[in-house]
Scaffold this motif. Structure first.
Motif, PDB file in Angstrom:
ATOM      1  N   LEU A  88       1.730 -10.785  -1.469  1.00 53.17           N
ATOM      2  CA  LEU A  88       2.352 -11.053  -2.645  1.00 53.17           C
ATOM      3  C   LEU A  88       3.871 -11.191  -2.399  1.00 53.17           C
ATOM      4  O   LEU A  88       4.460 -10.747  -1.282  1.00 53.17           O
ATOM      5  N   ASP A  89       4.468 -12.397  -3.062  1.00 50.49           N
ATOM      6  CA  ASP A  89       5.818 -12.287  -2.946  1.00 50.49           C
ATOM      7  C   ASP A  89       6.505 -11.700  -4.340  1.00 50.49           C
ATOM      8  O   ASP A  89       5.706 -11.426  -5.273  1.00 50.49           O
ATOM      9  N   CYS A  90       7.770 -11.556  -4.340  1.00 55.26           N
ATOM     10  CA  CYS A  90       8.351 -11.046  -5.711  1.00 55.26           C
ATOM     11  C   CYS A  90       7.962  -9.552  -5.790  1.00 55.26           C
ATOM     12  O   CYS A  90       8.039  -9.211  -6.972  1.00 55.26           O
ATOM     13  N   THR A  91       7.636  -8.874  -4.710  1.00 54.66           N
ATOM     14  CA  THR A  91       7.350  -7.559  -5.015  1.00 54.66           C
ATOM     15  C   THR A  91       8.458  -6.336  -4.776  1.00 54.66           C
ATOM     16  O   THR A  91       9.294  -6.858  -4.116  1.00 54.66           O
ATOM     17  N   TYR A  92       8.541  -5.302  -5.408  1.00 53.77           N
ATOM     18  CA  TYR A  92       9.510  -4.339  -5.285  1.00 53.77           C
ATOM     19  C   TYR A  92       9.770  -4.037  -3.780  1.00 53.77           C
ATOM     20  O   TYR A  92       9.084  -3.547  -2.932  1.00 53.77           O
ATOM     21  N   ARG A  93      11.056  -4.460  -3.217  1.00 54.19           N
ATOM     22  CA  ARG A  93      11.420  -4.336  -1.812  1.00 54.19           C
ATOM     23  C   ARG A  93      10.569  -4.940  -0.958  1.00 54.19           C
ATOM     24  O   ARG A  93      10.143  -4.350   0.374  1.00 54.19           O
ATOM     25  N   GLY A  94       9.784  -5.824  -1.232  1.00 58.26           N
ATOM     26  CA  GLY A  94       8.750  -6.566  -0.366  1.00 58.26           C
ATOM     27  C   GLY A  94       7.480  -5.684  -0.101  1.00 58.26           C
ATOM     28  O   GLY A  94       6.789  -5.880   0.866  1.00 58.26           O
ATOM     29  N   ARG A  95       7.314  -4.608  -0.679  1.00 52.86           N
ATOM     30  CA  ARG A  95       6.324  -3.651  -0.379  1.00 52.86           C
ATOM     31  C   ARG A  95       4.781  -4.404  -0.593  1.00 52.86           C
ATOM     32  O   ARG A  95       4.517  -4.903  -1.669  1.00 52.86           O
ATOM     33  N   SER A  96       3.654  -3.812   0.086  1.00 51.70           N
ATOM     34  CA  SER A  96       2.407  -4.323   0.107  1.00 51.70           C
ATOM     35  C   SER A  96       1.737  -3.515  -0.751  1.00 51.70           C
ATOM     36  O   SER A  96       0.605  -3.800  -0.981  1.00 51.70           O
ATOM     37  N   TYR A  97       2.098  -2.431  -1.217  1.00 50.60           N
ATOM     38  CA  TYR A  97       1.593  -1.562  -2.123  1.00 50.60           C
ATOM     39  C   TYR A  97       2.154  -1.325  -3.249  1.00 50.60           C
ATOM     40  O   TYR A  97       3.476  -1.534  -3.423  1.00 50.60           O
ATOM     41  N   ASP A 119      -7.737   1.767  -4.873  1.00 48.32           N
ATOM     42  CA  ASP A 119      -7.253   3.137  -4.705  1.00 48.32           C
ATOM     43  C   ASP A 119      -7.347   3.314  -3.146  1.00 48.32           C
ATOM     44  O   ASP A 119      -6.495   3.936  -2.621  1.00 48.32           O
ATOM     45  N   GLU A 120      -8.391   2.934  -2.401  1.00 50.90           N
ATOM     46  CA  GLU A 120      -8.555   3.086  -0.951  1.00 50.90           C
ATOM     47  C   GLU A 120      -7.715   2.159  -0.181  1.00 50.90           C
ATOM     48  O   GLU A 120      -7.061   2.695   0.689  1.00 50.90           O
ATOM     49  N   ALA A 121      -7.163   0.997  -0.943  1.00 48.54           N
ATOM     50  CA  ALA A 121      -6.487   0.162   0.098  1.00 48.54           C
ATOM     51  C   ALA A 121      -5.046   0.513  -0.261  1.00 48.54           C
ATOM     52  O   ALA A 121      -4.213   0.489   0.799  1.00 48.54           O
ATOM     53  N   GLN A 122      -4.601   1.316  -1.523  1.00 41.89           N
ATOM     54  CA  GLN A 122      -3.431   1.753  -1.622  1.00 41.89           C
ATOM     55  C   GLN A 122      -2.807   2.610  -0.482  1.00 41.89           C
ATOM     56  O   GLN A 122      -1.789   2.638  -0.022  1.00 41.89           O
ATOM     57  N   SER A 123      -3.900   3.708  -0.273  1.00 38.63           N
ATOM     58  CA  SER A 123      -3.608   4.813   0.424  1.00 38.63           C
ATOM     59  C   SER A 123      -3.658   4.156   2.100  1.00 38.63           C
ATOM     60  O   SER A 123      -2.602   4.656   2.681  1.00 38.63           O
ATOM     61  N   TRP A 124      -4.210   3.315   2.577  1.00 38.51           N
ATOM     62  CA  TRP A 124      -4.299   2.709   3.668  1.00 38.51           C
ATOM     63  C   TRP A 124      -2.753   2.033   3.866  1.00 38.51           C
ATOM     64  O   TRP A 124      -2.240   2.003   4.829  1.00 38.51           O
ATOM     65  N   LEU A 125      -2.137   1.308   2.956  1.00 37.43           N
ATOM     66  CA  LEU A 125      -1.125   0.578   2.948  1.00 37.43           C
ATOM     67  C   LEU A 125       0.173   1.531   3.087  1.00 37.43           C
ATOM     68  O   LEU A 125       1.083   1.296   3.696  1.00 37.43           O
ATOM     69  N   ILE A 126      -0.039   2.598   2.229  1.00 35.59           N
ATOM     70  CA  ILE A 126       1.257   3.584   2.400  1.00 35.59           C
ATOM     71  C   ILE A 126       1.084   3.962   3.939  1.00 35.59           C
ATOM     72  O   ILE A 126       2.126   4.241   4.476  1.00 35.59           O
TER      73      ILE A 126
END
Length: 595
Positions: A502-511, A30-37
């Motif tokens: 990660l590879d193969c993520t939706y539109r190359g997103r990190s989150y 949860d903490e990383a998700q917010s930072w990545l956004i």
């Protein structure tokens, strides 16, 4: 000296404790998700797109975007913003709350105020601070309407739950104004107050529209054996007050999936009933029943679907705010106790009836009064310590666990990748998948699949790779003598490690996008990922590895499963232990340094 400045000392100790535990704490998903956004999403997406998929207003991401987009290292930037919010939350408790000194000194060190919402970096510390601001401004709402209106606006900006609470408080405020004047003209009688209401209303509507979920937003998917809406609503009143204050029967699970045995349920119901009995009596005597019950009711209605136990701190803060409002209106007095209870206490000799020498003398009367005050204060302090002791113990246990062990394993994953120079190898994540299942009781769960739900361990580790990339750039600028630059692409691909592993993520997103794909879209994404060939690593938690390897067309015999780290995640006195594992292609495994 300490007697005069004890509040400042308590704040300094709180600040030091949070900083020390923060230094050991590794952020989780949860903490990383917010930072990545905050770091990788555009301001357009942060303001207009992400709130629909995350269910919260954009304030927290906007705050994090300042250090994130300026290139401040991950943990320093994230924890710096969190520390400021935690300091505001604790400062309001220590310097503004109308509680006895013992309560003021201990409340900041309770589990939710210190560890859950102090150490871990999420918007809840700011939300609790806004709740306390509302409680502090409530008594002077009509004399200083902008103070309360702006506090409620801040509360709206912190969380979707905050919008519901702010709406309820505003409704009580408006209703009291009309009922006291017995005329609708009272709404516009004070132009400043009316303007404050209009601003608050506009802010609430705009933020509500901002977070309304899109049709493809990922949400809680009710399981076959989950609690019903009615059961969850009743739990808000009969179970959650006890779990937020005294008991620890449930782990950090969703309210939908929470299960309690008969004895724990009875204990929770009894303790929750006692909490409500005391609060309702005190609020009723001060004419505050509406501000006690209406916000809690609307919060329960709005939160019942998505509530998880880590949101319990909101209830804790709300109950503290209720006490705040009640005591600010009128301090506790003997008449607040039921007459029978008061007589029993006096009958135990706790309050002295006699004095030294002549009981009719002035000296004897003064001694008698002083002894009664001392005994009453001692009883009050003892009750406060007993009531807060469970939460204080939870805080110590959770902090000790966090200091000793990996909280999320994110640092270990990032270190493993950096140590072996794997930033530009292909990593593919297992996604969310549950097969169709018939349970022993005859209930049925349909098949579920979502290729946009990735490994939380990798999402938690993703923010570190931007730090690594900056370090690599600095090494390259200095002309590293070793000839190895971490930014080097090993296989000629265009995979950008600075924006996620990660590879193969939706539109190359990190989150995680929280956008549920259609079946056709999932099939196309899996097909595109499989067409790239076997990656070096396949990572994620699953009970069905064969399914993923078959879907992707990879040969499972070409991989070996290894453990990167073991995480110990505390919740009150609970500790959840889990391994972070990955499947490594055998030709890569021989070159790895596992420790």
């Amino acid at each position: 000296m300490l007697h005069r400045h004890w509040r400042g000392f308590a704040f300094a100790v709180y600040f030091a404790v949070v900083v020390c535990v923060m230094a050991f704490h590794e952020p989780w998903f949860d903490e990383a998700q917010s930072w990545l956004i905050a770091r990788d999403a555009s301001f357009h997406d942060i303001l207009l797109v992400r709130p629909h998929y995350e269910g919260h207003p954009p304030l927290w991401w906007l705050m994090l975007s300042i250090p994130a987009k300026l290139g401040v290292p991950y943990e320093i930037g994230l924890k710096g913003i969190q520390l400021a919010c935690a300091a505001l939350m604790a400062g309001l408790l220590i310097f503004r709350a109308p509680f006895p000194p013992v309560a003021v000194a201990l409340l900041p060190f309770t589990y939710f105020m210190c560890f859950q919402y102090g150490v871990t970096s999420r918007p809840y510390a700011l939300m609790c601070a806004a709740i306390f601001l509302v409680a502090d401004c409530w008594a002077t709402r009509d004399q200083h309407p902008w103070r309360l209106a702006l506090s409620l606006t801040l509360l709206c900006c912190t969380s979707s739950y905050g919008i519901a609470l702010a709406c309820a408080v505003a409704l009580v405020w408006v209703a009291r104004t009309v009922l006291q004047a017995r005329s609708l003209r009272a709404l516009i009688a004070d132009p400043h107050r009316f303007a404050a209401w209009l601003v608050l209303m506009v802010a609430g509507i705009v933020l509500t529209v901002c977070i309304l979920p899109y049709p493809d937003t990922f949400g809680a998917t009710p399981g076959a054996n989950g609690n019903s809406i009615v059961a969850k609503f009743l739990m808000f009143w009969l179970v959650l007050p006890s779990e937020s204050l005294f008991t620890s029967f449930a782990g950090d699970v969703s309210l939908h999936g929470m299960r309690l045995g008969v004895l724990p349920m009875v204990v929770c119901v009894v303790l929750s009933a006692l909490v409500w009995a005391v609060l309702i009596r005190l609020a009723h005597r001060r004419g505050d029943l509406d501000i006690l019950l209406v916000p809690y009711l609307l919060f329960a209605v709005c939160a019942v679907r998505y509530f998880s136990m880590h949101h319990l701190g909101i209830l804790f803060a709300l109950l503290v705010a209720d006490w705040w409002i009640v005591l600010r209106d009128r301090p506790l007095e003997a008449a607040d106790m039921p007459e029978r209870l008061r007589l029993r206490i006096e009958g135990c000799g706790l309050f002295r009836r006699g004095g030294k020498g002549d009981p009719t003398s002035d000296a004897g009367s003064r001694w008698r009064n002083a002894a009664g005050v001392r005994n009453a204060a001692a009883l009050r302090n003892a009750v406060i310590v007993v009531l807060l002791l469970p939460s204080l113990c939870w805080n110590v246990a959770a902090a000790a666990c966090d200091v000793r062990y990996d909280y999320s394993g994110a640092r270990a994953v990032a270190s493993f990748v950096e140590r072996n120079g794997l930033e530009h190898d292909r990593w593919v994540s297992f996604w969310r998948y549950f097969p169709e299942t018939t349970w022993p009781d005859g209930s049925h769960t349909p098949r579920q699949e979502d290729t946009h739900r990735y490994s939380w361990a990798v999402i938690a580790a993703n923010p570190y790779f931007d730090d690594f990339a900056r370090g690599a750039a600095q090494d390259s600028a200095r002309g590293s003598a070793s000839g190895h630059v971490r930014g080097r692409v090993r296989d000629g691909s265009s995979h950008d490690a600075a924006h996620g592993l990660l590879d193969c993520t939706y539109r190359g997103r990190s989150y995680e996008p929280n956008q549920v794909p259609t079946a056709a879209q999932m099939n196309q994404e899996i097909k595109s990922c499989a067409a790239k060939g076997e990656p070096e690593f396949v990572i994620g938690d699953t009970d069905f590895p064969d399914y993923y390897f078959n879907r992707l067309g990879y040969r499972m015999r070409d991989y070996r499963k290894i453990t990167i780290a073991t995480k110990h995640t505390p919740w009150k006195t609970w500790v959840t232990t889990a391994d972070i594992t990955t499947y490594v292609r055998t030709d890569v495994l021989r070159a790895l340094r596992l420790r």
